[in-house]
Design a protein around this motif. Sequence first.
Motif, PDB file in Angstrom:
ATOM      1  N   HIS A 153      -0.774   4.196  -2.322  1.00  0.00           N
ATOM      2  CA  HIS A 153      -1.876   3.291  -1.985  1.00  0.00           C
ATOM      3  C   HIS A 153      -2.559   3.821  -0.721  1.00  0.00           C
ATOM      4  O   HIS A 153      -1.893   4.324   0.182  1.00  0.00           O
ATOM      5  N   HIS A 197      -4.247   2.774   2.261  1.00  0.00           N
ATOM      6  CA  HIS A 197      -4.373   1.534   3.031  1.00  0.00           C
ATOM      7  C   HIS A 197      -5.642   1.518   3.885  1.00  0.00           C
ATOM      8  O   HIS A 197      -5.810   2.342   4.774  1.00  0.00           O
ATOM      9  N   TRP A 221      -4.081   4.946   6.366  1.00  0.00           N
ATOM     10  CA  TRP A 221      -2.797   5.571   6.079  1.00  0.00           C
ATOM     11  C   TRP A 221      -2.479   5.417   4.606  1.00  0.00           C
ATOM     12  O   TRP A 221      -3.197   4.713   3.883  1.00  0.00           O
ATOM     13  N   HIS A 278       0.769   5.064   1.598  1.00  0.00           N
ATOM     14  CA  HIS A 278       2.173   4.694   1.393  1.00  0.00           C
ATOM     15  C   HIS A 278       2.349   4.213  -0.036  1.00  0.00           C
ATOM     16  O   HIS A 278       1.367   3.882  -0.702  1.00  0.00           O
ATOM     17  N   HIS A 299       3.136   1.718  -3.170  1.00  0.00           N
ATOM     18  CA  HIS A 299       2.978   0.276  -3.398  1.00  0.00           C
ATOM     19  C   HIS A 299       3.883  -0.161  -4.539  1.00  0.00           C
ATOM     20  O   HIS A 299       3.550  -1.031  -5.330  1.00  0.00           O
ATOM     21  N   HIS A 344      -6.707  -5.556  -0.027  1.00  0.00           N
ATOM     22  CA  HIS A 344      -7.097  -4.278  -0.619  1.00  0.00           C
ATOM     23  C   HIS A 344      -8.569  -4.331  -1.047  1.00  0.00           C
ATOM     24  O   HIS A 344      -9.122  -5.401  -1.245  1.00  0.00           O
ATOM     25  N   HIS A 398      -2.040  -9.698   0.728  1.00  0.00           N
ATOM     26  CA  HIS A 398      -0.624  -9.955   1.005  1.00  0.00           C
ATOM     27  C   HIS A 398      -0.286  -9.833   2.476  1.00  0.00           C
ATOM     28  O   HIS A 398      -1.082  -9.361   3.282  1.00  0.00           O
TER      29      HIS A 398
HETATM   30 CU1  C2O Z   1      -0.544  -1.092   3.161  1.00  0.00          CU
HETATM   31 CU2  C2O Z   1      -0.892  -3.601  -0.070  1.00  0.00          CU
HETATM   32  O1  C2O Z   1      -0.683  -2.306   1.509  1.00  0.00           O
END
Ligand code: C2O
Length: 480
Positions: A126, A128, A165, A167, A169, A408, A454
């Motif tokens: 993902h 971010h 960044w 990462h 998901h 997002h 979230h």
């Molecule tokens: Cu850094 Cu839903 O994420």
Amino acid sequence: MILLLLLGCAADKVGESADSARDTAEGASPDETGETGETGAERVAPIFANPPEAEDLDEDPAVVHVRLVAAPATHVFELPDEEGGPVEVEGYAYNGTLPGPTIRARLGDTVIVELENELPDPTTVHWHGLEVPFEVDGVPWMMEPVAAGESATYTFTVEQAGTFWYHPHFDSHLQVDAGLYGAFVVEDPAEPAADEELILVLDDWDMAGFGTPTGGEDDHGMDGLAGRWTVGGLVEPRVELRGGTRARVRVIDVSNTGYLWLSWPEPRVIARDQGLLPAPLEEPTVLGPGDRLEAEWLVGESGFTVEDLGWSQHGGATGMASELLSVSVLDPAPAPAPADRAWSGEAPGEDPGRTDLVYVFSGDTGSGEWFINGEQWPDVTIASLALGEEAILEVRNVSPTSHPFHLHGMAFEVLSQDGVPPAVRMIEDTIDIPIYGIMRARILADNPGDWMAHCHILPHAEGGMMTVLRVEEPAGARLR
Ligand code: C2O
Ligand code: CU
């Protein structure tokens, strides 16, 4: 041993990667040993980045190719001298480095990332804070994750400048914690270049939340590391900067749960989640999981330390300060003036007073059950916005714990926090909602898709604190 990072060797490393930075991410080739943080060069790479090269600036939008290999890795952390030998933590890494390679692009570039999954589990990536098309947002909602042994390609164009960044998901509370994260920098060539650039990827190694993804049951070898922060994968690193220079410092909190209250002499925050602010902010800043800021350091005659003054999701200031990083000065010289950025000073937009969408965050640490509007992921009601619609969102925290709210697909403009408008216009994708706090924001629904909304305390998200905001095409659908 306190690590001494010499600018000289940083410059070599930088020189080496600068030419290829347009084709690959810095350090994008996987480390054969699968061990992170081994050699001096690798230790330097995560913190010093290459500032933009002048001759590249007139290149037309380019294609940036990146190969990311997600695989198990042993993270090796050197501790300060008096604390004994290195600590080894079994985890995961991208390309064998902690953090993973910095992806660097310029506004308008197309980024093509090939992900190879050598983990024993499925994963995704993902991006971010970046407003990418939904198909490449890297969420398993409506899409299959990348199975163990499989690969996937993510292609998108970057149209926001700032510090972002990447990462996973999928099982994020385990996979991010295990070390799968990296910086994603998008430059605006119109901005003044800094003399030096540092990327501080901050992670803490609290026992809470960390599980060996492979299912081990020991203490993950974290003696001496538990509860500490690492900076670019290093414990209390020391960097050397030349006097009389400006450094642009990009700070990312990639921790699963950890808040920081960042402090250094004469703080000067020039950017937050979505790039430059309309005016610099000059006070210590709290940074929650997922959040970013950019600082400008005006390096002069004397060194300094960057401290975490201590901040907790359970009630703010803890009074437990700790050192994150120290800076010593090579060739002391008078500090330069701040870079000329033609600050607009733009004020925040006015709150129209209506509310189109409400997210109430509740739950408690005891049960580990977390809710948005009384619902737990994945059993959630999907709120919809029509493409092009402007919605006023109110996020209310009715729990005794802070929550960094993250959306997002679309950044939002903060209208107020507990009724108080921000000092200047603030565009964010992640923002802390303190205990019993209320945040109001304006969203322009300009990116069709099913966007995750979230808490970025990843165990909270895992415990249910996650929902979907749908932006529908064609226009015509209304809010519930
Ligand atoms: Cu850094 Cu839903 O994420
Ligand atoms: Cu939370």
